[in-house]
Design a protein around this motif. Structure first.
Motif, short mmCIF file in Angstrom:
data_model
loop_
_atom_site.label_atom_id
_atom_site.label_comp_id
_atom_site.label_asym_id
_atom_site.label_seq_id
_atom_site.Cartn_x
_atom_site.Cartn_y
_atom_site.Cartn_z
N MET A 142 -15.44 -3.90 17.39
CA MET A 142 -14.48 -3.00 16.80
C MET A 142 -14.62 -2.98 15.27
O MET A 142 -13.86 -2.30 14.60
CB MET A 142 -13.06 -3.41 17.17
CG MET A 142 -12.75 -3.41 18.66
SD MET A 142 -12.80 -1.81 19.44
CE MET A 142 -11.34 -1.07 18.85
N ASN A 143 -15.50 -3.77 14.71
CA ASN A 143 -15.72 -3.82 13.27
C ASN A 143 -14.46 -4.15 12.49
O ASN A 143 -14.26 -3.73 11.37
CB ASN A 143 -16.30 -2.50 12.76
CG ASN A 143 -17.68 -2.26 13.29
OD1 ASN A 143 -18.44 -3.20 13.49
ND2 ASN A 143 -18.01 -1.01 13.54
N GLN A 144 -13.54 -4.89 13.11
CA GLN A 144 -12.29 -5.34 12.49
C GLN A 144 -11.46 -4.18 11.95
O GLN A 144 -10.77 -4.31 10.94
CB GLN A 144 -12.57 -6.36 11.40
CG GLN A 144 -13.19 -7.61 11.94
CD GLN A 144 -13.33 -8.69 10.90
OE1 GLN A 144 -12.92 -8.53 9.76
NE2 GLN A 144 -13.89 -9.81 11.29
N ALA A 145 -11.50 -3.04 12.60
CA ALA A 145 -10.68 -1.89 12.20
C ALA A 145 -9.27 -2.06 12.74
O ALA A 145 -9.06 -2.62 13.81
CB ALA A 145 -11.27 -0.60 12.74
N ALA A 146 -8.30 -1.60 11.97
CA ALA A 146 -6.92 -1.63 12.42
C ALA A 146 -6.77 -0.66 13.60
O ALA A 146 -7.45 0.36 13.65
CB ALA A 146 -5.99 -1.23 11.28
N PRO A 147 -5.89 -0.95 14.54
CA PRO A 147 -5.72 -0.06 15.68
C PRO A 147 -5.32 1.35 15.25
O PRO A 147 -4.54 1.53 14.32
CB PRO A 147 -4.59 -0.71 16.47
CG PRO A 147 -4.54 -2.11 16.01
CD PRO A 147 -5.05 -2.12 14.61
N LEU A 148 -5.86 2.33 15.94
CA LEU A 148 -5.56 3.74 15.73
C LEU A 148 -5.89 4.24 14.33
O LEU A 148 -5.30 5.18 13.83
CB LEU A 148 -4.08 4.03 16.04
CG LEU A 148 -3.64 3.67 17.45
CD1 LEU A 148 -2.15 3.91 17.61
CD2 LEU A 148 -4.42 4.44 18.50
N THR B 148 -0.39 -5.64 4.03
CA THR B 148 0.73 -5.19 4.83
C THR B 148 0.98 -6.21 5.91
O THR B 148 0.07 -6.57 6.66
CB THR B 148 0.41 -3.81 5.47
OG1 THR B 148 0.05 -2.91 4.44
CG2 THR B 148 1.61 -3.27 6.22
N ASP B 149 2.22 -6.71 5.98
CA ASP B 149 2.57 -7.69 7.00
C ASP B 149 3.04 -6.97 8.26
O ASP B 149 3.79 -6.00 8.19
CB ASP B 149 3.69 -8.61 6.50
CG ASP B 149 3.25 -9.47 5.34
OD1 ASP B 149 2.06 -9.81 5.29
OD2 ASP B 149 4.09 -9.81 4.49
N ARG B 150 2.58 -7.43 9.38
CA ARG B 150 2.95 -6.86 10.67
C ARG B 150 3.46 -7.98 11.58
O ARG B 150 3.12 -9.15 11.39
CB ARG B 150 1.73 -6.21 11.35
CG ARG B 150 1.08 -5.14 10.54
CD ARG B 150 1.84 -3.86 10.65
NE ARG B 150 1.12 -2.81 9.93
CZ ARG B 150 1.70 -1.76 9.44
NH1 ARG B 150 2.98 -1.58 9.57
NH2 ARG B 150 1.00 -0.87 8.79
N ILE C 83 0.81 -11.19 11.52
CA ILE C 83 -0.46 -10.47 11.36
C ILE C 83 -0.46 -9.80 10.00
O ILE C 83 0.55 -9.21 9.58
CB ILE C 83 -0.63 -9.42 12.47
CG1 ILE C 83 -0.67 -10.12 13.85
CG2 ILE C 83 -1.87 -8.58 12.24
CD1 ILE C 83 -0.69 -9.17 15.00
N HIS C 84 -1.56 -9.89 9.29
CA HIS C 84 -1.68 -9.27 7.98
C HIS C 84 -2.83 -8.27 8.00
O HIS C 84 -3.89 -8.54 8.52
CB HIS C 84 -1.98 -10.32 6.91
CG HIS C 84 -1.03 -11.48 6.94
ND1 HIS C 84 0.29 -11.38 6.57
CD2 HIS C 84 -1.21 -12.76 7.31
CE1 HIS C 84 0.88 -12.55 6.70
NE2 HIS C 84 -0.01 -13.39 7.15
#
Length: 41
Positions: free
Chosen positions: A1-7, A27-29, A34-35
């Motif tokens: 996934m190449n460390q891409a953020a979802p969507l 950005t904190d999630r 999760i950052h």
């Protein structure tokens, strides 16, 4: 996934000449468990 953020699309890689001073936004999630990090435009 190449460390891409979802969507989100995978960002284009930066050339070393484009970075003079790294400006990174975090950005904190999920209750700060999760950052997500991204370069500021």
């Amino acid at each position: 996934m190449n460390q891409a953020a979802p969507l989100r699309a995978v960002p284009e890689p930066l050339n070393p000449g484009q970075i003079t001073r790294p400006d990174i936004h975090r950005t904190d999630r999920l209750g700060e468990v999760i950052h997500e990090y991204r370069h500021a435009a």
